[in-house]
Scaffold this motif. Structure first.
Motif, PDB file in Angstrom:
ATOM      1  N   ALA A 105       0.832  -1.210   0.000  1.00 30.98           N
ATOM      2  CA  ALA A 105       0.000   0.000   0.000  1.00 30.98           C
ATOM      3  C   ALA A 105       0.867   1.260   0.000  1.00 30.98           C
ATOM      4  CB  ALA A 105      -0.933  -0.028   1.210  1.00 30.98           C
ATOM      5  N   LYS A 106       1.905   1.265   0.841  1.00 29.41           N
ATOM      6  CA  LYS A 106       2.711   2.490   0.968  1.00 29.41           C
ATOM      7  C   LYS A 106       3.633   2.719  -0.230  1.00 29.41           C
ATOM      8  CE  LYS A 106       2.282   3.179   5.831  1.00 29.41           C
ATOM      9  NZ  LYS A 106       2.808   2.946   7.169  1.00 29.41           N
ATOM     10  N   ARG A 107       4.210   1.621  -0.755  1.00 34.42           N
ATOM     11  CA  ARG A 107       5.088   1.767  -1.914  1.00 34.42           C
ATOM     12  C   ARG A 107       4.319   2.333  -3.106  1.00 34.42           C
ATOM     13  NH1 ARG A 107       9.840  -0.526  -4.350  1.00 34.42           N
ATOM     14  NH2 ARG A 107      10.483  -1.331  -2.328  1.00 34.42           N
ATOM     15  N   VAL A 108       3.126   1.808  -3.307  1.00 30.90           N
ATOM     16  CA  VAL A 108       2.318   2.261  -4.432  1.00 30.90           C
ATOM     17  C   VAL A 108       1.907   3.724  -4.251  1.00 30.90           C
ATOM     18  CG1 VAL A 108       0.069   1.953  -5.512  1.00 30.90           C
ATOM     19  CG2 VAL A 108       1.532  -0.031  -5.119  1.00 30.90           C
ATOM     20  N   GLU A 109       1.644   4.091  -3.013  1.00 30.51           N
ATOM     21  CA  GLU A 109       1.266   5.478  -2.736  1.00 30.51           C
ATOM     22  C   GLU A 109       2.353   6.439  -3.238  1.00 30.51           C
ATOM     23  OE1 GLU A 109      -1.809   6.189  -1.729  1.00 30.51           O
ATOM     24  OE2 GLU A 109      -1.215   8.289  -2.005  1.00 30.51           O
ATOM     25  N   ARG A 110       3.601   6.002  -3.169  1.00 26.88           N
ATOM     26  CA  ARG A 110       4.694   6.869  -3.626  1.00 26.88           C
ATOM     27  C   ARG A 110       4.669   7.080  -5.138  1.00 26.88           C
ATOM     28  NH1 ARG A 110       9.632   4.175  -1.312  1.00 26.88           N
ATOM     29  NH2 ARG A 110       8.507   3.236   0.416  1.00 26.88           N
ATOM     30  N   TRP A 111       3.965   6.188  -5.848  1.00 21.29           N
ATOM     31  CA  TRP A 111       3.842   6.357  -7.298  1.00 21.29           C
ATOM     32  C   TRP A 111       2.736   7.338  -7.671  1.00 21.29           C
ATOM     33  CZ3 TRP A 111       6.833   4.729 -11.316  1.00 21.29           C
ATOM     34  CH2 TRP A 111       7.805   3.758 -11.026  1.00 21.29           C
ATOM     35  N   ARG A 112       1.918   7.739  -6.700  1.00 24.70           N
ATOM     36  CA  ARG A 112       0.737   8.532  -7.048  1.00 24.70           C
ATOM     37  C   ARG A 112       1.064   9.791  -7.865  1.00 24.70           C
ATOM     38  NH1 ARG A 112      -4.679   8.664  -5.151  1.00 24.70           N
ATOM     39  NH2 ARG A 112      -4.184   7.261  -3.431  1.00 24.70           N
ATOM     40  N   PRO A 113       2.051  10.613  -7.442  1.00 24.70           N
ATOM     41  CA  PRO A 113       2.317  11.824  -8.244  1.00 24.70           C
ATOM     42  C   PRO A 113       2.687  11.491  -9.694  1.00 24.70           C
ATOM     43  CG  PRO A 113       3.534  11.873  -6.160  1.00 24.70           C
ATOM     44  CD  PRO A 113       2.921  10.521  -6.260  1.00 24.70           C
ATOM     45  N   ARG A 114       3.448  10.440  -9.892  1.00 22.46           N
ATOM     46  CA  ARG A 114       3.822  10.045 -11.258  1.00 22.46           C
ATOM     47  C   ARG A 114       2.578   9.586 -12.043  1.00 22.46           C
ATOM     48  NH1 ARG A 114       5.676  10.849 -15.859  1.00 22.46           N
ATOM     49  NH2 ARG A 114       6.385   9.029 -17.052  1.00 22.46           N
ATOM     50  N   ILE A 115       1.702   8.878 -11.364  1.00 19.80           N
ATOM     51  CA  ILE A 115       0.490   8.403 -12.042  1.00 19.80           C
ATOM     52  C   ILE A 115      -0.407   9.587 -12.415  1.00 19.80           C
ATOM     53  CG2 ILE A 115      -1.637   7.059 -11.695  1.00 19.80           C
ATOM     54  CD1 ILE A 115       0.251   5.063 -10.116  1.00 19.80           C
ATOM     55  N   GLU A 116      -0.468  10.569 -11.525  1.00 21.53           N
ATOM     56  CA  GLU A 116      -1.247  11.779 -11.854  1.00 21.53           C
ATOM     57  C   GLU A 116      -0.665  12.488 -13.080  1.00 21.53           C
ATOM     58  OE1 GLU A 116      -2.927  12.658  -7.344  1.00 21.53           O
ATOM     59  OE2 GLU A 116      -1.137  13.718  -8.037  1.00 21.53           O
TER      60      GLU A 116
END
Ligand code: SF4
Lengths: 401, 64
Positions: A105-116
């Motif tokens: 959950a936390k690792r993926v959260e770090r990808w959020r800005p890139r996904i946006e």
């Protein structure tokens, strides 16, 4: 039980609802037998409680090579027998745990800005294409595929975003009517490309998933080089087809039901997450899986499923079970009941679920914020749904604004 | 409330972390659940119960 068995997978009558036989099975409260291609008659399990029970029962197996497993086709045991998520116990969980670190959950959260960023880039490209051609844009190719494909390639550490090899392999792998020879050829082609990447990562580690597998898990005997390449292919395939279909179907639902879209836009921060969960529940795109078999006699809903019998799970019917979801056929993006099983249940529950969540949470509100007039460019009846695929979805979604 | 986890069964889906991030985390090297707070305050109890129903592998139990 009636004499005549219903063929499985059963066809949908309505594109927005599970097949009638699945709903009827749920309503009957008992598992029902259906008939698959090889003449065997596995059980369909369709209530929320029974699906949860079966998928968590250690006496229920997932091994495709077992004679009791209800195969999707004659070649399945041969083509999928090596895949870790088609295995049980010690052949499954340790491999799953090797992959887990990139999907927590936390690792993926770090990808959020890139996904946006990826979402915005896809919208920019759509707008440019629309201006250039003046015509409709296919949302599947312009938006739904590029976002998850780019994300999974970056997570893995490979630059294959525009590669037709990836598209072909992922598409063929989930088409139940695809020619097995073509399927194998496409997987081999992808394997060859990933082999070259994996060799490069040996020399130049980059901390991404493929590099991590090849550098941390081969020398200690966890995995062979071939397994690493195969896992890379699985991760690409799984991250590519599934979210892409959720995105196209979710956008379609928001176009069809403008009050839901308006609700989402009224407070995107508040509703992005519930909207994603509701789309997962409402569409439940994995339509011919999960499949299992009973290793021992098991009691399900008053029926005894004898040892050796196959079991087919309907996630779509379970996710519309009124025992858990109020007004279950209604799309409601404010729903807070989160117990849907769109990602399955049990130890095989989707590895990439948190990545898929972030992708949907980023994509749905942003698309309608930037293109509030988004609408279908063809009559709704002309849309073609992926009825013969393991993963439900749309072949194309022509839109304009 | 006393929270108990059975690490052996955990597949690392992370549902518990989404449901109750103050009580659960996941290990960096294999995604297996970490119990941050074995006796969470009352304000966390509802979230812990959500984590129990959402956990796909029946890893989490509580003693009241
Ligand atoms: S939800 Fe369950 S299986 Fe998933 S990480 Fe938490 S404890 Fe493990």
């Amino acid at each position: 039980m009636s004499q005549q068995t219903t063929p499985l997978p059963a066809p949908r009558a309505c594109p927005y609802a599970p097949p009638a036989f699945y709903t009827e099975t749920r309503e009957s409260g008992r598992p029902q037998r259906g008939e698959i291609w090889d003449g065997s008659t596995p059980w369909l399990v369709a209530t929320h409680a029974q699906v949860q029970q079966v998928l968590m029962d250690p006496r229920v197996g997932a091994d495709v090579t077992d004679p009791g497993f209800p195969n999707t086709d004659a070649g399945q045991a041969a083509t999928q027998g090596q895949i870790f998520f088609r295995k049980d116990g010690a052949e499954h969980l340790p491999i799953r745990r090797i992959l887990n670190p990139d999907f927590t959950a936390k690792r993926v959260e770090r990808w959020r800005p890139r996904i946006e960023e990826l979402v915005d880039e896809a919208i920019d490209a759509m707008i440019a294409e629309h201006e250039r051609t003046g015509g409709p844009v296919d949302l599947v190719t312009a938006f739904c595929l590029p976002i998850p494909t780019t994300a999974i390639c970056e997570l893995l550490g490979v630059d294959l975003v525009d590669s037709p090899i990836v598209t072909r392999a992922a598409h063929l792998a989930t088409d139940m009517h695809a020619d097995p020879d073509e399927q194998i050829a496409a997987m081999r082609e992808l394997g060859a490309v990933l082999t070259r990447y994996a060799e490069d990562k040996r020399r130049e580690p980059d901390g991404r998933l493929l590099s991590r597998l090849v550098n941390d898990h081969i020398d200690n005997g966890d995995l062979t080089f071939e397994q690493v390449v195969r896992l890379g292919g699985l991760v690409i395939g799984a991250g590519h087809e599934t979210t892409a279909n959720m995105l196209s179907l979710g956008v379609l639902a928001l176009i069809r039901e403008p009050e839901q879209r308006d609700q989402l836009l009224s407070d995107p921060l508040a509703y992005a997450a519930t909207c994603a969960e509701e789309m997962l529940r409402y569409w439940s795109i994995v339509q011919t899986e999960p499949r299992r078999f009973a290793r021992e006699d098991i009691e399900v809903g008053g029926e005894t499923i004898p040892a050796g019998d196959g079991i087919i799970i309907s996630l779509a019917a379970a996710n519309r079970d009124p025992a858990v979801f109020a007004d279950p056929d209604k799309l409601d993006i404010t729903r807070t009941e989160r117990r849907h099983m769109a990602f399955g249940h049990g130890v095989h529950q989707c590895l990439g679920q948190n990545l898929a969540r972030v992708e949907m949470q980023a994509a749905f509100p942003r698309l309608f914020q930037r293109l509030p007039g988004l609408r279908l460019a063809v009559p709704e009846e002309e849309l073609r749904f992926r009825d013969t695929h393991i993963v439900y979805g749309l072949h194309a979604l022509p839109v304009t604004w | 409330m006393k929270v108990i986890i059975e690490e052996d069964k955990c597949c690392g889906a992370g549902q518990c972390v989404l449901a109750a991030p103050a009580v659960f985390d996941q290990r960096d090297d294999d995604g297996v659940v970490i119990l941050l707070d074995p006796e969470p305050p009352a304000a966390e109890h509802a979230r812990v119960r959500d984590a129990i129903t959402l956990c796909p592998a029946a890893v989490i139990t509580v003693q009241d």
